[in-house]
Structures are given as structure tokens and as C-alpha cells.
Design a protein around this motif. Structure first.
Motif, PDB file in Angstrom:
ATOM      1  N   SER A 786       0.843  -1.199   0.000  1.00  0.00           N
ATOM      2  CA  SER A 786       0.000   0.000   0.000  1.00  0.00           C
ATOM      3  C   SER A 786       0.874   1.243   0.000  1.00  0.00           C
ATOM      4  O   SER A 786       1.809   1.361   0.793  1.00  0.00           O
ATOM      5  CB  SER A 786      -0.908   0.022   1.232  1.00  0.00           C
ATOM      6  OG  SER A 786      -1.650   1.228   1.270  1.00  0.00           O
ATOM      7  N   ALA A 787       0.563   2.162  -0.908  1.00  0.00           N
ATOM      8  CA  ALA A 787       1.309   3.425  -1.006  1.00  0.00           C
ATOM      9  C   ALA A 787       0.461   4.596  -0.530  1.00  0.00           C
ATOM     10  O   ALA A 787       0.738   5.747  -0.878  1.00  0.00           O
ATOM     11  CB  ALA A 787       1.754   3.651  -2.445  1.00  0.00           C
ATOM     12  N   LEU A 788      -0.530   4.316   0.302  1.00  0.00           N
ATOM     13  CA  LEU A 788      -1.432   5.383   0.756  1.00  0.00           C
ATOM     14  C   LEU A 788      -0.687   6.512   1.464  1.00  0.00           C
ATOM     15  O   LEU A 788      -1.065   7.679   1.359  1.00  0.00           O
ATOM     16  CB  LEU A 788      -2.501   4.806   1.684  1.00  0.00           C
ATOM     17  CG  LEU A 788      -3.749   4.225   0.994  1.00  0.00           C
ATOM     18  CD1 LEU A 788      -4.638   3.525   2.015  1.00  0.00           C
ATOM     19  CD2 LEU A 788      -4.525   5.326   0.278  1.00  0.00           C
ATOM     20  N   LYS A 789       0.382   6.184   2.202  1.00  0.00           N
ATOM     21  CA  LYS A 789       1.125   7.227   2.914  1.00  0.00           C
ATOM     22  C   LYS A 789       1.689   8.290   1.984  1.00  0.00           C
ATOM     23  O   LYS A 789       1.937   9.419   2.403  1.00  0.00           O
ATOM     24  CB  LYS A 789       2.266   6.602   3.726  1.00  0.00           C
ATOM     25  CG  LYS A 789       1.851   5.997   5.048  1.00  0.00           C
ATOM     26  CD  LYS A 789       3.080   5.564   5.836  1.00  0.00           C
ATOM     27  CE  LYS A 789       2.677   4.970   7.189  1.00  0.00           C
ATOM     28  NZ  LYS A 789       3.866   4.542   7.961  1.00  0.00           N
ATOM     29  N   ASP A 819     -13.654   0.480  -1.758  1.00  0.00           N
ATOM     30  CA  ASP A 819     -14.345   1.625  -1.134  1.00  0.00           C
ATOM     31  C   ASP A 819     -13.416   2.371  -0.181  1.00  0.00           C
ATOM     32  O   ASP A 819     -13.429   3.609  -0.122  1.00  0.00           O
ATOM     33  CB  ASP A 819     -15.597   1.131  -0.393  1.00  0.00           C
ATOM     34  CG  ASP A 819     -16.420   2.288   0.166  1.00  0.00           C
ATOM     35  OD1 ASP A 819     -16.727   3.219  -0.607  1.00  0.00           O
ATOM     36  OD2 ASP A 819     -16.709   2.272   1.372  1.00  0.00           O
ATOM     37  N   ILE A 820     -12.601   1.642   0.581  1.00  0.00           N
ATOM     38  CA  ILE A 820     -11.658   2.282   1.516  1.00  0.00           C
ATOM     39  C   ILE A 820     -10.675   3.169   0.744  1.00  0.00           C
ATOM     40  O   ILE A 820     -10.450   4.333   1.105  1.00  0.00           O
ATOM     41  CB  ILE A 820     -10.890   1.212   2.314  1.00  0.00           C
ATOM     42  CG1 ILE A 820     -11.840   0.470   3.262  1.00  0.00           C
ATOM     43  CG2 ILE A 820      -9.735   1.840   3.102  1.00  0.00           C
ATOM     44  CD1 ILE A 820     -11.235  -0.779   3.863  1.00  0.00           C
ATOM     45  N   TYR A 821     -10.117   2.631  -0.306  1.00  0.00           N
ATOM     46  CA  TYR A 821      -9.125   3.392  -1.078  1.00  0.00           C
ATOM     47  C   TYR A 821      -9.742   4.584  -1.809  1.00  0.00           C
ATOM     48  O   TYR A 821      -9.148   5.667  -1.863  1.00  0.00           O
ATOM     49  CB  TYR A 821      -8.412   2.468  -2.070  1.00  0.00           C
ATOM     50  CG  TYR A 821      -7.281   1.684  -1.452  1.00  0.00           C
ATOM     51  CD1 TYR A 821      -5.996   2.193  -1.418  1.00  0.00           C
ATOM     52  CD2 TYR A 821      -7.510   0.431  -0.888  1.00  0.00           C
ATOM     53  CE1 TYR A 821      -4.953   1.479  -0.842  1.00  0.00           C
ATOM     54  CE2 TYR A 821      -6.482  -0.298  -0.307  1.00  0.00           C
ATOM     55  CZ  TYR A 821      -5.203   0.228  -0.283  1.00  0.00           C
ATOM     56  OH  TYR A 821      -4.166  -0.483   0.293  1.00  0.00           O
ATOM     57  N   THR A 822     -10.925   4.412  -2.375  1.00  0.00           N
ATOM     58  CA  THR A 822     -11.537   5.527  -3.114  1.00  0.00           C
ATOM     59  C   THR A 822     -11.878   6.680  -2.170  1.00  0.00           C
ATOM     60  O   THR A 822     -11.711   7.855  -2.523  1.00  0.00           O
ATOM     61  CB  THR A 822     -12.799   5.067  -3.862  1.00  0.00           C
ATOM     62  OG1 THR A 822     -13.699   4.426  -2.946  1.00  0.00           O
ATOM     63  CG2 THR A 822     -12.459   4.107  -4.978  1.00  0.00           C
ATOM     64  N   GLN A 823     -12.326   6.346  -0.976  1.00  0.00           N
ATOM     65  CA  GLN A 823     -12.625   7.416  -0.013  1.00  0.00           C
ATOM     66  C   GLN A 823     -11.362   8.186   0.357  1.00  0.00           C
ATOM     67  O   GLN A 823     -11.377   9.415   0.473  1.00  0.00           O
ATOM     68  CB  GLN A 823     -13.266   6.826   1.246  1.00  0.00           C
ATOM     69  CG  GLN A 823     -14.701   6.348   1.059  1.00  0.00           C
ATOM     70  CD  GLN A 823     -15.341   6.012   2.389  1.00  0.00           C
ATOM     71  OE1 GLN A 823     -15.453   6.869   3.277  1.00  0.00           O
ATOM     72  NE2 GLN A 823     -15.763   4.759   2.542  1.00  0.00           N
ATOM     73  N   ILE A 831      -5.767   9.378   5.910  1.00  0.00           N
ATOM     74  CA  ILE A 831      -4.840   8.337   5.455  1.00  0.00           C
ATOM     75  C   ILE A 831      -4.629   7.258   6.514  1.00  0.00           C
ATOM     76  O   ILE A 831      -4.668   6.060   6.227  1.00  0.00           O
ATOM     77  CB  ILE A 831      -3.496   8.961   5.051  1.00  0.00           C
ATOM     78  CG1 ILE A 831      -3.684   9.951   3.905  1.00  0.00           C
ATOM     79  CG2 ILE A 831      -2.504   7.865   4.650  1.00  0.00           C
ATOM     80  CD1 ILE A 831      -4.265   9.361   2.654  1.00  0.00           C
ATOM     81  N   ASP A 832      -4.403   7.655   7.759  1.00  0.00           N
ATOM     82  CA  ASP A 832      -4.127   6.669   8.803  1.00  0.00           C
ATOM     83  C   ASP A 832      -5.300   5.726   9.004  1.00  0.00           C
ATOM     84  O   ASP A 832      -5.115   4.510   9.176  1.00  0.00           O
ATOM     85  CB  ASP A 832      -3.789   7.377  10.116  1.00  0.00           C
ATOM     86  CG  ASP A 832      -2.436   8.077  10.071  1.00  0.00           C
ATOM     87  OD1 ASP A 832      -1.607   7.696   9.208  1.00  0.00           O
ATOM     88  OD2 ASP A 832      -2.212   8.996  10.878  1.00  0.00           O
ATOM     89  N   THR A 833      -6.511   6.281   8.985  1.00  0.00           N
ATOM     90  CA  THR A 833      -7.699   5.443   9.144  1.00  0.00           C
ATOM     91  C   THR A 833      -7.843   4.491   7.966  1.00  0.00           C
ATOM     92  O   THR A 833      -8.158   3.309   8.137  1.00  0.00           O
ATOM     93  CB  THR A 833      -8.957   6.320   9.267  1.00  0.00           C
ATOM     94  OG1 THR A 833      -8.823   7.208  10.382  1.00  0.00           O
ATOM     95  CG2 THR A 833     -10.202   5.462   9.458  1.00  0.00           C
ATOM     96  N   ALA A 834      -7.570   5.006   6.767  1.00  0.00           N
ATOM     97  CA  ALA A 834      -7.683   4.178   5.567  1.00  0.00           C
ATOM     98  C   ALA A 834      -6.687   3.023   5.611  1.00  0.00           C
ATOM     99  O   ALA A 834      -7.024   1.877   5.275  1.00  0.00           O
ATOM    100  CB  ALA A 834      -7.456   5.032   4.323  1.00  0.00           C
ATOM    101  N   ILE A 835      -5.450   3.309   6.031  1.00  0.00           N
ATOM    102  CA  ILE A 835      -4.434   2.260   6.114  1.00  0.00           C
ATOM    103  C   ILE A 835      -4.842   1.196   7.120  1.00  0.00           C
ATOM    104  O   ILE A 835      -4.691  -0.008   6.888  1.00  0.00           O
ATOM    105  CB  ILE A 835      -3.072   2.869   6.481  1.00  0.00           C
ATOM    106  CG1 ILE A 835      -2.550   3.744   5.339  1.00  0.00           C
ATOM    107  CG2 ILE A 835      -2.055   1.780   6.820  1.00  0.00           C
ATOM    108  CD1 ILE A 835      -1.305   4.524   5.676  1.00  0.00           C
TER     109      ILE A 835
END
Length: 864
Positions: A786-789, A819-823, A831-835
Motif C-alpha cells: 500500500s502506497a497510501l502514505k 471503497d476504503i481506497y476511493t474514499q 490516510i491513517d484510518t484508511a491504512i
């Protein structure tokens, strides 16, 4: 008929002399710090220059391997280094990185460059596409058969180079991230940890599959193309390449000698038009020629992919290290020795006192049992029609460790190595170029010495020099012609310290000529020096670091970031963020209904049709794309034709062959990470081929990624925020090898569609094995990356295209995960919640992968 070049590996100076003395036409060694064998000895600039000189004087070409990916910060610092390196006048560079190839051509347009096998060139379309960069030769992927090589040769005018001996990789070169994913060491950066050679445990449908012949499921046998040499020669392959820069000089000597002798046999047969040559030449080599190939280093030799796909033969599965020459099977052990029933082969193995003998018993668990010792005595016999050998050892060897049924190997031979060692240490084995000399003069005029190659006409000025010496004086007495000849030959043949040997001497002197030895020696030394300089003359390369810097500046100017209209509140670009989801199963499509995404890429397995899923994607209101295969080979255009027929909104392009075929189709194209773009110069070229966006190579960590973004347009970059990282991509099918006896499709009965296979590594982590539409395997890392950070920084750099890649998730999991990533991408979830939420969804957890790995492998040596 074409006489191909024999190209040998060099990792040390001894290996250079070993290769040249034993018949190499060309050698290759790594550019210090910048090559795909980070563990080899680093040469200084002075070493490189002297080695090029040494080889060129002996008629041998030198290729410098610079076959790794180059990061943005590095390529900006390379012009001065390359200017100095090109000034040493190598025959060619072997290059993987497109940007580096362009930089070299900018610095010196006349410098020859070869496309490395790391570029994954497996079709004529790919080979011809890179021709425009300036490559004159393509080193083909090792996964091609001779039939496929012939097809490529018929459709390109580039020279072709093919591997004929040495280690094989289970993965397509340039497409392997195994070492990086499992150990933080990138194969594309010269740091391969040979993770494929490790033992793995196999789980089929959740249950462990125990098989002693599958413990080393991904460790390939070694390549030996001697049986295919005639066919490769007939095809017209220009260069035959041996792998092994990490091997020994003795190994190089043995391989060079065997293949040179084989080529000479073929050449002689071709000259005589001997029909027997169609049967190959290996049988005409003696056991003395062939045995060293196995004894010095071998995991078992076969023809690799040259005879086509054979999953059962490619991998033995029971071991991964050097075993040497297979002797036979233990049939009896007594208090004084071991009796081995010999393998049935035309010439029995040679066993010498002091040879290393390995005994091994294969079993699934625990590890295979091994023992061995130095041989004291071998006695051959024939019992009941069976050829056997009795092996005796010193008293210190415990014979109780040897048991019935164990396999016996000869894996070391000091006597053999001693003989091979002489070929590069004994001066009598040194390669010398035969020369003709003409000594002439008249009394009262300068003495002249002309020297030329024996194979060249004296009138050939490119290989002829004449020097003048002292004034020729008359002798008090006439000298007989034979005596004059003897005097001259004694002094002029003293060439042992040079690259030459006197083949023919012609004397054109009056009978009363006086020839002092000192005068002749001086004349010889001056002639040799002049001849050296003549033979070392090379085309004018005129390297210019300034031209290289100007090229990089122009690239940065043409691809630099084009900022969108900034958001007044945040100051960041407000370009629409595009979200693309890659699906690998048609049933995953319906789970996307109503989600806030834009595009869907289809990447299906063999036999799955695309027309109906494409319509379903359209009905859901999304743009549809189709991914090409990771590899494109001859006769595989049917997959591209399917894309051209369906005309999706875009295509995800994964290889250079597909790029060449689709670039003029009118279908918008997005380039995938497998194109290995790591710097602005490669980005610039790939985008110029018609790509609208391009995913960077996964060899980049976050620092290197943002270095790249400083010099490219961020809106042209796409990044997967969620992906199961591919460890390797292989022509070899582990499904067929482990679960069937099938050599290839359809003998395997498409077993991969019937079972789920997971691989457990040495760290206790599980990974997923998948097949594609051409039966090639990809091993996906079990923990997705995951590269969300990085999302806030990516947005700030104008990156607006994001991809989410699925594997085999069920529809319910697909919907929650996307859905998590699109939000998060739309700014509706921090970001932290999504990760945290995304991690909960993963079977084996969530990883940040190499993107946040800032460590540098320490076993690298700075060069020059």
C-alpha cells in the motif's frame, strides 16, 4: 555460413586471460558499480583500459556491461563518468536502461550499444522498436526456442546474441523482483540474492504438498547448448554468450575450450559439406572436453528453452547448488568402500584420486541427506551386465553415512582444475597472433622491417607497418643465406612478451650484410610497438559530457511538471483524480457497481473471453481497458488482435513488443511498471512512443520516485496505491512441474485452473502462484503493498492517476477494499484510518514494500 562470435564472461583478470587463451572471440565484464553482478571484482579505469588493450591486440572484442536500471539522481551525475569510460574505447556497452542508452548516444553517437537481456526482448517487434534508440544488437530473452529465435532473425537486421551456457533464471530477466521483495536487494540493480534457489514449501488448496522432487521448485538446471550449436549457427545468430562472471577462471577455460572446439568442428564440417553435421556435434567432443563442464559447476545440464518448453526437465527440484557430474546410484556399501551402478552414457566418467565425491538422498522432510569425501581409488567393473565402479576413501570417511539408493556425484577435481589452471598461468598457452616479417635493406641505407598479420596480405595497409633502423653496414665476409636467416630469426622471433608469434620471415638483404643482434632487437621492438598502435587504432568516439548534460536538460525541459490550477484552500493542483481498478476475475466486476471509480482494466487467465465482461464494465458506467500479457513472443499476436478487435477505451501495455504493435492502433495506451522506467530520459522516450501515462518501475523507493517527479510531468505518471507485488514472472510453470507429469500445455490439462497454490518462504510468509493466458507463472507476494502514505505528496506533485490492483479476492472483499481506497483518494477518509481499515481486509496483512525502504545494500563496491 555464419561463424558466430563466442562471447565469454570476465569477473577477474585471470578470467580475461583464461577466456582469450581458450578461444573467446569477445569478452564482457561489468562497468564498476554499474552492472548486474554487484559481487564481482571492481576494476579501476586503468584496469579497464589495460584489459581492453590486452584483448584488442589479440583480436578479441570487449563489451562493458552496464546492464542495470539508473535512477534519476544518478543519471544526472553520469555524463562525466561516461565520457571518461567511453574514452577507453570499448567495442560496445551492454545496456538495460533506455535512458542510459540515450545518454550514451548523446555523449558519443558513434559508441556501439547492445540491448541487454534485462530489457526482456522476446519478439522481432520489440527488437526493432529499440533499434531507433541506436542499439545495434539485441541480447534475446533466454526463454526462446531455436524456432522462435529463427523467426525473430528473419524479421530484423539487428545482430542477435543468445545465451548458450551457464545458469538460467526462473524469471524473465528484467522482470524479477524476488530478491527485492524477499530480501531488499534488487536484481535490476546488480544485487540478486538468488532467492529462487532457496527451498520453499508448497500448499495446494490449503494442504501442504510434500514431494522430495519439488523442494527447490524454482531452481532451474544449468544451460548447455552444445546439442543446439549447429542450429543456432544455421539461423545466423551473431553472438553466442556464456553466463558466469561469478564463476572461476578454470570454469571459463573449460567452457571456452569446449565451445571453441565444437564450433571448429562445425566449421570444418560445413566446409566439407558433411551431412552428419545435422546431427549436432556434441558426440565428437571427447569426454575430456565435456566432463569439466559438469565437474566445475553444474546443477545438471540441459538445453533450457532452446528445445521449447519442458517443465519437467527445466527444474530438478531436489537440489539447488552445484552437484557436478552424476556418476550413478549406490547399490552396495561395505566396510571398505561403496559400489555405484553407473549412469548409462556413451563414455563412462573419469574418476581420479583426490576427486570430490558427493552422496545424496532426496526426501521432502527433513532436508536431503548429504555426505562425501575425497576419492582414494576407483575400480571399474561389469557385473551381471551392469557397469559399476567401486569407490574407496580414506579412513577418516564414515562409510556408515552412505546408504543404498543414494545418488553419487563427482563435484570437484583438483587434477582437472590444475590442468585448466595452466591455460591462463603457463605462458606456453598464451594466445599469440601469427605475423609475417620482412627484413630488407641495402648497404649504406636504413635497415627496414615490415610486420603484418599472417592472415592479411602484406599490402593491407590497415594491418601492416614498416620501421627503419640503423644504416646497414657491410660485413668483412659474405654470409651464407641460411646463416643470415638464422641470425635474423633468432633476434626477430623473440616475441613471447608480446601479442605475436613469428609465422614467416622473409630476408631481402645482400649476402655481405652485417646484422648486429642489438640492432635487430631494437628494430623488432620498434616494429612491435608501431604494430601495436596500428592494431589499437579505433574509430573516433569523441565523447562529450557537455553533450550529455545538454541532452538531460532538454529531456527535463520537455517532460517537466505542468501544474494544474491550484486549489485556493490547499495550494495543491485540483486536477480530477482518476481511479482505475485492475480485475483478474470477471466476477469481480459486478462488485464495483456504484463505487466512485473511473476505469477498469481486465487481466484474465487463459480461456476467459473479454467481450461480455467489457460490456458489463460499460453498463456500470466505467471506461474499459485490457492489459497485454507481460511478455510478447513470436506467434503470440492473437492476444493483441483481440484488443484491436474489441477496441477498448485504453490498453495497459506491459512489454515493448506490444507497444510496437499498438502504437499506431488509435487505442490510448498506458505503460505498466514492467517497462522499467526509472529516470526522466527513459520516461521521455516511452511517452514519445504514444503512451499517455506510465507507471514507474517498482525498483524505485519513495525518495527515488520523488526525485523522478522533479523532472517529469506528474500528470503523466500513474501509480498503484494497492497491489500484490509480483516476485517473478516465468515461462516455467510450477503448477505443471509439481502437480502433473506434463511437459507443456495441453499435457498439463490446465491444472492451474483447478487448484489454488501458495508458496511458503524461508521467513514463514505465504505467496500466491498465478498463471496467465499463455501459461506463464507469476508469484505474487502474499502481503499486498500500500502506497497510501505517499498520497498527499503525490497529489502535490500533480499525480492524478491512481490504480488499485486485485488478485483473487471474492466480490464482497473487493467492494470493501476498493471503497476504503476511493474514499482516501477523494479526500473523504484520512490516510491513517484508511491504512488501518485496509490492513484488516488482507489475509496476510498489509505491507509498505520497498517504497519506504531507504537502506542501500552494503555489499556493493564503488568503482573507479
Amino acid at each position: 555460413m555464419n561463424n558466430p562470435e563466442l562471447l565469454l564472461p570476465v569477473g577477474t583478470r585471470d578470467m580475461l586471460e583464461s577466456a582469450i587463451n581458450n578461444g573467446a572471440d569477445a569478452v564482457y565484464y561489468g562497468v564498476p558499480h554499474w552492472n548486474a553482478r554487484g559481487r564481482t571484482e571492481d576494476f579501476s579505469f586503468e584496469d579497464v583500459e589495460e584489459m581492453i588493450r590486452y584483448a584488442r591486440l589479440r583480436g578479441v572484442k570487449t563489451y562493458l556491461a552496464m546492464n542495470i536500471l539508473i535512477f534519476e539522481r544518478e543519471i544526472q551525475e553520469l555524463p562525466e563518468f561516461l565520457e571518461r569510460l567511453i574514452a577507453l574505447k570499448p567495442d560496445a556497452f551492454i545496456i538495460q536502461d533506455i535512458g542510459l542508452a540515450r545518454l550514451i548516444k548523446a555523449i558519443s553517437p558513434e559508441q556501439e550499444i547492445h540491448a541487454s537481456t534485462q530489457m526482456t526482448l522476446a519478439s522481432s517487434e520489440a527488437v526493432n522498436l529499440v533499434k531507433d534508440i541506436g542499439f545495434s544488437r539485441a541480447v534475446l530473452a533466454r526463454e526462446l526456442s531455436t524456432k522462435q529465435i529463427a523467426q525473430i532473425k528473419s524479421l530484423t537486421d539487428l545482430e542477435l546474441e543468445v545465451f548458450i551456457h551457464g545458469a538460467l533464471c526462473v524469471s524473465y530477466s528484467g522482470q524479477c523482483l524476488t530478491s527485492e521483495n524477499f530480501g531488499g536487494r534488487s536484481a535490476n540493480r546488480g544485487q540478486c540474492a538468488q532467492s529462487c534457489r532457496l527451498p520453499y514449501r508448497i500448499f495446494v488448496d490449503g494442504k501442504e504438498w510434500k514431494d522430495p522432487k519439488a523442494r527447490y521448485l524454482f531452481s532451474t538446471r544449468d544451460l548447455c547448448a552444445l546439442p543446439k550449436l549447429e542450429e543456432l549457427r544455421e539461423i545466423g545468430v551473431e553472438s553466442l554468450k556464456v553466463e558466469g562472471r561469478l564463476k572461476s577462471p578454470e570454469y571459463v577455460a573449460a567452457v571456452s575450450h569446449a565451445y571453441r572446439k565444437a564450433l571448429e568442428i562445425l566449421s570444418e564440417k560445413g566446409y566439407k559439406e558433411n551431412a552428419e553435421c545435422a546431427n549436432g556435434n556434441a558426440a565428437e567432443l571427447t569426454a575430456q572436453d565435456l566432463e569439466p563442464l559438469e565437474v566445475l559447476f553444474s546443477r545438471g545440464l540441459n538445453t533450457g528453452w532452446l528445445d521449447g518448453v519442458n517443465h519437467q526437465e527445466l527444474v530438478d527440484g531436489s537440489f539447488s547448488n552445484h552437484h557436478g557430474e552424476f556418476i550413478g546410484t549406490v547399490v552396495q556399501v561395505d566396510r571398505n568402500g561403496v559400489i555405484v551402478e553407473l549412469e548409462d552414457k556413451p563414455v563412462p566418467c573419469t574418476l581420479l584420486p583426490g576427486d570430490g565425491i558427493l552422496f545424496e538422498e532426496y526426501r521432502a522432510e527433513p532436508e536431503p541427506r548429504q555426505t562425501g569425501s575425497r576419492l582414494y581409488k576407483a575400480t571399474f567393473a561389469n557385473r551381471a551386465g551392469k557397469s559399476q565402479v567401486r569407490l574407496e576413501f580414506g579412513r577418516e570417511f564414515n562409510l556408515r553415512k552412505v546408504s543404498y539408493g543414494m545418488k553419487a556425484y563427482r563435484n570437484d577435481s583438483p587434477a582437472l582444475e590444475k590442468e585448466l589452471h595452466k591455460t591462463f598461468t603457463d605462458k606456453s598457452f598464451a594466445k599469440h597472433i601469427p605475423v609475417c616479417m620482412t627484413l630488407e635493406g641495402k648497404i649504406g641505407e636504413p635497415l627496414k622491417l615490415t610486420i603484418c598479420e599472417s592472415t592479411k596480405a602484406v599490402a593491407d595497409e590497415t594491418r601492416t607497418v614498416t620501421v627503419e633502423g640503423a644504416i646497414l653496414e657491410a660485413s668483412r665476409n659474405e654470409v651464407a643465406p641460411d646463416a643470415l636467416q638464422a641470425i635474423a630469426k633468432k633476434e626477430l622471433s623473440g616475441l613471447s612478451a608480446t601479442a605475436y608469434i613469428l609465422d614467416k620471415l622473409e630476408i631481402k638483404l645482400p649476402a655481405n650484410a652485417f646484422l648486429p643482434g642489438k640492432v635487430l632487437r631494437t628494430l623488432r621492438q620498434e616494429a612491435v610497438q608501431a604494430f601495436d598502435e596500428k592494431r589499437l587504432q579505433w574509430k573516433e568516439l569523441a565523447p562529450s559530457a557537455d553533450n550529455g548534460r545538454a541532452f538531460l536538460h532538454s529531456v527535463a525541459s520537455s517532460t517537466s511538471m505542468v501544474a494544474g490550477n491550484p486549489d485556493k484552500a490547499t495550494g495543491t493542483p485540483k486536477n480530477r483524480r482518476t481511479i482505475t481498478v485492475l480485475v483478474r476475475r470477471p466476477e469481480q466486476i459486478d462488485a464495483l457497481q456504484g463505487l466512485d471509480i473511473d476505469k477498469v482494466i481486465m487481466d484474465f487467465d487463459w480461456g476467459v473471453k473479454y467481450d461480455e465482461p467489457l460490456e458489463r464494465i460499460h453498463k456500470l458506467g466505467f471506461e474499459a481497458g485490457i492489459a497485454t500479457l507481460r511478455i510478447h513472443k513470436p506467434s503470440e499476436n492473437h492476444y493483441i488482435k483481440q484488443i484491436l478487435t474489441l477496441m477498448p477505451e485504453f490498453a495497459l501495455v506491459r512489454n515493448l513488443g506490444s507497444l510496437a504493435l499498438l502504437k499506431d492502433s488509435g487505442i490510448p495506451m498506458v505503460g505498466d511498471y514492467s517497462l522499467n522506467a526509472t529516470n526522466s530520459a527513459s520516461y521521455d522516450w516511452l511517452l514519445a512512443q504514444g503512451l499517455e501515462k506510465l507507471h514507474p518501475s517498482w525498483d524505485l523507493n519513495s525518495t527515488q520516485l520523488f526525485d523522478l517527479l522533479k523532472n517529469i510531468d506528474g500528470s503523466k505518471l500513474e501509480l498503484a496505491l494497492h497491489q500484490y507485488m509480483p516476485a517473478f514472472h516465468s515461462e516455467y510453470c510450477a503448477f505443471a512441474r509439481a502437480l502433473t507429469t506434463g511437459r507443456r500445455f495441453p499435457e498439463c490439462k490446465k491444472i492451474c485452473t483447478q487448484h489454488k497454490v501458495e508458496i511458503l518462504d524461508h521467513k514463514g510468509e505465504r505467496h500466491f502462484l498465478q498463471s496467465d493466458a499463455e501459461c506463464r507463472n507469476t508469484l505474487f507476494v502474499g502481503k499486498p503493498q500500500s502506497a497510501l502514505k505517499l498520497l498527499p505528496r503525490l497529489i502535490a506533485q500533480n499525480v492524478s492517476s491512481y490504480r488499485l490492483e486485485l488478485l483473487d479476492e471474492e466480490p464482497e472483499s473487493v467492494r470493501r477494499k476498493i471503497d476504503i481506497y476511493t474514499q482516501a483518494i477523494r479526500g473523504k477518509l484520512d490516510i491513517d484510518t484508511a491504512i488501518s481499515k485496509a490492513g484488516v481486509e488482507e489475509k496476510y496483512g498489509l505491507s509498505e514494500g520497498q517504497l519506504f525502504n531507504q537502506s542501500v545494500w552494503q555489499d556493493r563496491k564503488k568503482g573507479c
